[in-house]
Design an enzyme around this catalytic site. Structure first.
Site, PDB file in Angstrom:
ATOM      1  N   SER A  11      51.112  36.701  36.282  1.00  0.00           N
ATOM      2  CA  SER A  11      49.884  36.719  37.070  1.00  0.00           C
ATOM      3  C   SER A  11      49.839  35.517  37.994  1.00  0.00           C
ATOM      4  CB  SER A  11      48.659  36.688  36.151  1.00  0.00           C
ATOM      5  OG  SER A  11      47.520  36.367  36.926  1.00  0.00           O
ATOM      6  N   HIS A  36      51.578  40.394  39.084  1.00  0.00           N
ATOM      7  CA  HIS A  36      50.226  40.838  38.733  1.00  0.00           C
ATOM      8  C   HIS A  36      49.225  40.083  39.609  1.00  0.00           C
ATOM      9  CE1 HIS A  36      47.319  42.496  35.777  1.00  0.00           C
ATOM     10  NE2 HIS A  36      46.667  41.351  35.914  1.00  0.00           N
ATOM     11  N   ASP A  38      45.418  39.345  40.314  1.00  0.00           N
ATOM     12  CA  ASP A  38      44.085  39.390  39.716  1.00  0.00           C
ATOM     13  C   ASP A  38      43.029  39.234  40.801  1.00  0.00           C
ATOM     14  OD1 ASP A  38      44.383  39.745  36.865  1.00  0.00           O
ATOM     15  OD2 ASP A  38      45.429  37.823  36.886  1.00  0.00           O
ATOM     16  N   MET A  40      39.235  39.208  41.785  1.00  0.00           N
ATOM     17  CA  MET A  40      37.892  39.015  41.210  1.00  0.00           C
ATOM     18  C   MET A  40      36.884  38.859  42.344  1.00  0.00           C
ATOM     19  SD  MET A  40      38.712  36.395  38.108  1.00  0.00           S
ATOM     20  CE  MET A  40      40.244  36.496  37.151  1.00  0.00           C
ATOM     21  N   HIS A  69      45.225  44.278  39.875  1.00  0.00           N
ATOM     22  CA  HIS A  69      44.218  44.424  38.811  1.00  0.00           C
ATOM     23  C   HIS A  69      42.866  44.092  39.418  1.00  0.00           C
ATOM     24  CE1 HIS A  69      42.612  42.701  34.724  1.00  0.00           C
ATOM     25  NE2 HIS A  69      41.967  43.790  35.093  1.00  0.00           N
ATOM     26  N   MET A  71      39.301  43.462  39.302  1.00  0.00           N
ATOM     27  CA  MET A  71      38.110  43.121  38.500  1.00  0.00           C
ATOM     28  C   MET A  71      36.951  43.021  39.471  1.00  0.00           C
ATOM     29  SD  MET A  71      39.987  40.424  35.991  1.00  0.00           S
ATOM     30  CE  MET A  71      41.304  40.193  37.168  1.00  0.00           C
ATOM     31  N   MET A 140      42.685  44.654  28.053  1.00  0.00           N
ATOM     32  CA  MET A 140      42.312  43.245  28.217  1.00  0.00           C
ATOM     33  C   MET A 140      42.271  42.614  26.834  1.00  0.00           C
ATOM     34  SD  MET A 140      41.925  42.464  31.435  1.00  0.00           S
ATOM     35  CE  MET A 140      41.490  40.785  30.984  1.00  0.00           C
ATOM     36  N   GLY A 145      38.104  37.354  33.775  1.00  0.00           N
ATOM     37  CA  GLY A 145      37.393  36.363  34.573  1.00  0.00           C
ATOM     38  C   GLY A 145      38.094  35.036  34.703  1.00  0.00           C
ATOM     39  N   GLY A 147      42.007  32.709  33.605  1.00  0.00           N
ATOM     40  CA  GLY A 147      43.253  32.552  32.876  1.00  0.00           C
ATOM     41  C   GLY A 147      43.086  31.522  31.775  1.00  0.00           C
ATOM     42  N   GLY A 148      44.085  31.441  30.903  1.00  0.00           N
ATOM     43  CA  GLY A 148      44.124  30.378  29.910  1.00  0.00           C
ATOM     44  C   GLY A 148      43.238  30.561  28.695  1.00  0.00           C
ATOM     45  N   ASP A 178      46.991  42.189  28.784  1.00  0.00           N
ATOM     46  CA  ASP A 178      46.668  41.146  29.760  1.00  0.00           C
ATOM     47  C   ASP A 178      45.697  40.143  29.150  1.00  0.00           C
ATOM     48  OD1 ASP A 178      46.139  39.668  32.018  1.00  0.00           O
ATOM     49  OD2 ASP A 178      45.178  41.301  33.131  1.00  0.00           O
ATOM     50  N   GLY A 200      49.906  34.675  32.731  1.00  0.00           N
ATOM     51  CA  GLY A 200      49.612  33.740  33.807  1.00  0.00           C
ATOM     52  C   GLY A 200      49.951  32.327  33.406  1.00  0.00           C
ATOM     53  N   SER A 201      49.121  31.729  32.572  1.00  0.00           N
ATOM     54  CA  SER A 201      49.289  30.310  32.251  1.00  0.00           C
ATOM     55  C   SER A 201      50.594  30.043  31.508  1.00  0.00           C
ATOM     56  CB  SER A 201      48.082  29.791  31.472  1.00  0.00           C
ATOM     57  OG  SER A 201      47.747  30.648  30.423  1.00  0.00           O
TER      58      SER A 201
HETATM   59  C1  DX5 Z   1      42.037  37.558  33.299  1.00  0.00           C
HETATM   60  C2  DX5 Z   1      43.183  38.132  34.096  1.00  0.00           C
HETATM   61  C3  DX5 Z   1      44.530  37.851  33.505  1.00  0.00           C
HETATM   62  C4  DX5 Z   1      44.780  36.399  33.328  1.00  0.00           C
HETATM   63  C5  DX5 Z   1      45.950  36.173  32.448  1.00  0.00           C
HETATM   64  O1  DX5 Z   1      40.837  37.938  33.849  1.00  0.00           O
HETATM   65  O2  DX5 Z   1      43.072  39.522  34.219  1.00  0.00           O
HETATM   66  O3  DX5 Z   1      45.547  38.458  34.263  1.00  0.00           O
HETATM   67  O4  DX5 Z   1      45.000  35.762  34.536  1.00  0.00           O
HETATM   68  O5  DX5 Z   1      46.079  34.798  32.334  1.00  0.00           O
HETATM   69  P1  DX5 Z   1      46.584  34.137  30.987  1.00  0.00           P
HETATM   70  O6  DX5 Z   1      47.986  34.633  30.775  1.00  0.00           O
HETATM   71  O7  DX5 Z   1      46.517  32.692  31.287  1.00  0.00           O
HETATM   72  O8  DX5 Z   1      45.655  34.574  29.895  1.00  0.00           O
HETATM   73 ZN    ZN Z   2      44.862  40.665  35.097  1.00  0.00          ZN
END
Ligand code: DX5
Ligand code: ZN
Length: 226
Positions: A11, A36, A38, A40, A69, A71, A140, A145, A147-148, A178, A200-201
């Site tokens: 991500s 990926h 994201d 938002m 994705h 959101m 999910m 909303g 990462g991390g 995810d 992501g992280s």
């Molecule tokens: C959260 C996102 C994820 C997120 C994943 O709202 O949809 O894609 O960025 O990040 P990590 O891997 O850090 O949980």
């Molecule tokens: Zn995502």
């Protein structure tokens, strides 16, 4: 696009936004399958990330599958712009539209793959009448909303239930997980039936993160029966 084996979809949310082209090149060289994206909107989720300008700018620089994705509330308003920006796959949240069947049909009508994302509190049965329209289901494993966040272990039985259902369909549907995917949770998600790991992280936030891409792809070895 939907080859056998575990696919890894880093991500960009945790990437360096000042160097996105290089970040995408790095994950591509490290063996990522998809990127990926994201999206938002500050409405469906509080945060705002980016719109179609980012995939449009990156499209000429990578051969990776663009996994958008959304959101966002009322995703039907944005399908055309993400399709034009080069998305290969668009995933919308079942909680974000009153007309999910129509949205999935609209995605497919544009020649793209269509996905539905389930928030942690949303049961798999919401998809019961939609399977012919789905190329991907995204579970999910955190609340959307940011990462991390830590992986929610109660999502593992949901992944197992969806995996069982998908195996009865007789056509390929990817099962993407995810949120909170790292070297500890990736094997759990794969053992439960995940076929796509979004991270992501773990990938962008650690010095050895790129090495995790290959580790994730071999996670759990051959696909296990649940
Ligand atoms: C959260 C996102 C994820 C997120 C994943 O709202 O949809 O894609 O960025 O990040 P990590 O891997 O850090 O949980
Ligand atoms: Zn995502």
């Amino acid at each position: 696009m939907f080859a056998d084996g575990i696919k890894v979809a880093p991500s960009l949310l945790s990437a360096d936004f000042g160097r996105l082209r290089e970040e995408v090149r790095r994950i591509e060289e490290a063996g990522a399958d998809w990127v990926h994206l994201d999206i938002m909107d500050g409405n469906f989720v509080p945060a705002i990330t980016f719109g179609p300008a980012v995939p449009r700018a990156l499209r000429p620089h990578t051969g990776l599958i663009f996994d958008a994705h959304l959101m966002v509330a009322e995703p039907e308003k944005y399908l055309e712009s993400f399709a034009r920006a080069g998305a290969d796959l668009i995933t919308v949240h079942v909680e974000a539209t009153a007309h999910l069947d129509r949205v999935l049909r609209e995605i497919r009508r544009r020649g793209l793959k269509a996905g539905a994302a389930l928030n942690p509190a949303t049961p798999p049965e919401t998809l019961d009448y939609l399977w012919p329209l789905l190329d991907l289901v995204l579970v999910m494993s955190v609340n959307p909303g940011a990462g991390g966040q830590p992986f929610i272990p109660e999502m593992l039985p949901k992944i197992e239930a969806l995996s069982r259902r998908i195996r009865t369909l007789g056509r390929p549907v990817e099962l993407s997980v995810d949120g909170g995917i790292d070297s500890r949770t990736a094997p759990q998600a794969v053992a439960a039936g995940a076929t796509v790991l979004v991270a992501g992280s773990a990938v962008f936030g650690a010095p050895d993160g790129l090495e995790l891409i290959q580790a994730f792809k071999t996670t759990g070895g051959p696909r296990q029966e649940v």
